[in-house]
Scaffold this motif. Structure first.
Motif, short mmCIF file in Angstrom:
data_model
loop_
_atom_site.label_atom_id
_atom_site.label_comp_id
_atom_site.label_asym_id
_atom_site.label_seq_id
_atom_site.Cartn_x
_atom_site.Cartn_y
_atom_site.Cartn_z
N UNK A 31 -5.26 8.27 -13.50
CA UNK A 31 -4.63 7.13 -14.17
C UNK A 31 -5.72 6.38 -14.94
N UNK A 32 -5.55 6.28 -16.25
CA UNK A 32 -6.44 5.48 -17.10
C UNK A 32 -5.55 4.75 -18.08
N UNK A 33 -5.51 3.44 -17.95
CA UNK A 33 -4.54 2.66 -18.72
C UNK A 33 -5.19 1.33 -19.11
N UNK A 50 -17.33 -2.49 -28.33
CA UNK A 50 -17.45 -1.48 -27.26
C UNK A 50 -16.20 -1.48 -26.39
N UNK A 51 -15.97 -0.36 -25.74
CA UNK A 51 -14.88 -0.27 -24.78
C UNK A 51 -15.47 -0.28 -23.37
N UNK A 52 -14.85 -1.05 -22.51
CA UNK A 52 -15.29 -1.12 -21.11
C UNK A 52 -14.24 -0.45 -20.24
N UNK A 53 -14.70 0.17 -19.16
CA UNK A 53 -13.79 0.81 -18.21
C UNK A 53 -14.20 0.38 -16.81
N UNK A 54 -13.22 -0.01 -16.01
CA UNK A 54 -13.53 -0.38 -14.61
C UNK A 54 -12.54 0.28 -13.67
N UNK A 55 -12.98 0.42 -12.42
CA UNK A 55 -12.09 0.99 -11.41
C UNK A 55 -11.19 -0.10 -10.86
N UNK A 56 -9.94 0.23 -10.64
CA UNK A 56 -8.99 -0.70 -10.00
C UNK A 56 -8.20 0.06 -8.94
N UNK A 57 -7.66 -0.69 -8.00
CA UNK A 57 -6.80 -0.09 -6.99
C UNK A 57 -5.35 -0.37 -7.35
N UNK A 63 -6.87 5.03 -6.49
CA UNK A 63 -7.84 4.58 -7.48
C UNK A 63 -7.34 4.87 -8.90
N UNK A 64 -7.54 3.92 -9.78
CA UNK A 64 -7.20 4.12 -11.19
C UNK A 64 -8.32 3.54 -12.03
N UNK A 65 -8.29 3.85 -13.34
CA UNK A 65 -9.26 3.28 -14.27
C UNK A 65 -8.52 2.39 -15.25
#
Ligand code: MN
Length: 258
Positions: A31-33, A50-57, A63-65
């Motif tokens: 999952x990346x949304x 820039x694009x940032x990506x973080x982990x979320x629950x 786990x998703x991004x």
């Protein structure tokens, strides 16, 4: 089998959770949304920041991004290497409102799937046509189980058509009341937008695109017609927007001597 699940309502929206859970029976799900709602953002490519990506629950503890980019950016990030494993199928949704006719050009749900198509991957957008007067929580389970069946259909086909891009709309009905599936063409949306002009506290005008929700012409064979009759609508889309019927007319114009 590796399925990328994304959406335009944000990674914590209820529709993407139910969709991701359903898809796990088919294979590995990533999952990346977006980290916030991008509904009606169209097809975006973020180039100037820039694009940032973080982990979320997610609510089920998986786990998703989450990215601060648009839905289409999320797909590009995943395809271009953020996810190490190659992706076999991209599914976007489940959007809480239908995407019919020209909506596909506005829809973040659909343009995420379009981005996958640009990278040569099979993709589908899934939207639930929740009635405007719907009260309480939206039940995405029927749409998720239909999305799973369609994904299984795609992945088990002898040869997946190149750049298969499906816009799926599901009526908001119990599974037993859904009449079946229809392969459709885009119908005609009737937009009832109205320009609202107001004054800000400093007396300067600002504008808001308001008005009522769109309706549509429920012609036989169209997405709008199928949903109105209680069918799941599956519309194959393509990114080649060439108006082939106009080519001979335009070729007959004298372009040199004007
Ligand atoms: Mn949305």
């Amino acid at each position: 089998m590796h399925i990328l699940v994304t959406n335009d309502d944000g990674v914590l929206a209820p529709g993407i959770l139910v969709l991701a859970q359903a898809m796990r029976s088919l294979g590995k799900v990533s999952v990346l949304a977006p980290d916030h709602n991008w509904s009606a953002s169209g097809h975006v490519k973020t180039l100037h920041r820039p694009l940032r990506v973080k982990e979320v629950l997610l609510a089920d503890g998986t786990l998703a991004l989450a990215s601060d980019g648009a839905p289409s950016d999320c797909v590009a990030l995943a395809v271009l290497g953020l996810l190490p494993d190659p992706i076999d199928l991209v599914i976007s949704g489940i959007n809480p409102n239908g995407n019919f006719g020209y909506d596909v050009t506005y829809s973040g749900t659909v343009t995420a799937a379009m981005e996958a198509s640009i990278w040569g991957l099979p993709a589908m957008a899934v939207s639930l046509e929740t009635p405007e007067n719907h009260q309480g929580e939206v039940d995405y389970s029927v749409a998720a189980s239909i999305a799973l069946k369609i994904a299984m259909k795609i992945m088990s086909s002898a040869e997946i058509p190149a750049r298969l891009l499906l816009n799926v709309n599901v009526p908001c009905l119990p599974e037993t009341e859904i009449k079946g599936w229809r392969v459709t063409r885009m119908g005609l949306r009737i937009y009832r937008d109205e320009l609202v002009r107001r004054l800000d506290p400093r007396g300067r005008p600002y504008y808001w695109i308001g008005g009522d929700a769109p309706t549509g012409i429920p012609d036989e064979g169209t997405d709008i017609g199928a949903i109105e009759k209680g069918y799941v609508s599956i519309t194959p889309l393509q990114l080649d927007l060439t108006a082939h019927a106009l080519i001979p007319t335009l070729q007959s114009w004298d372009w040199i001597n004007e």
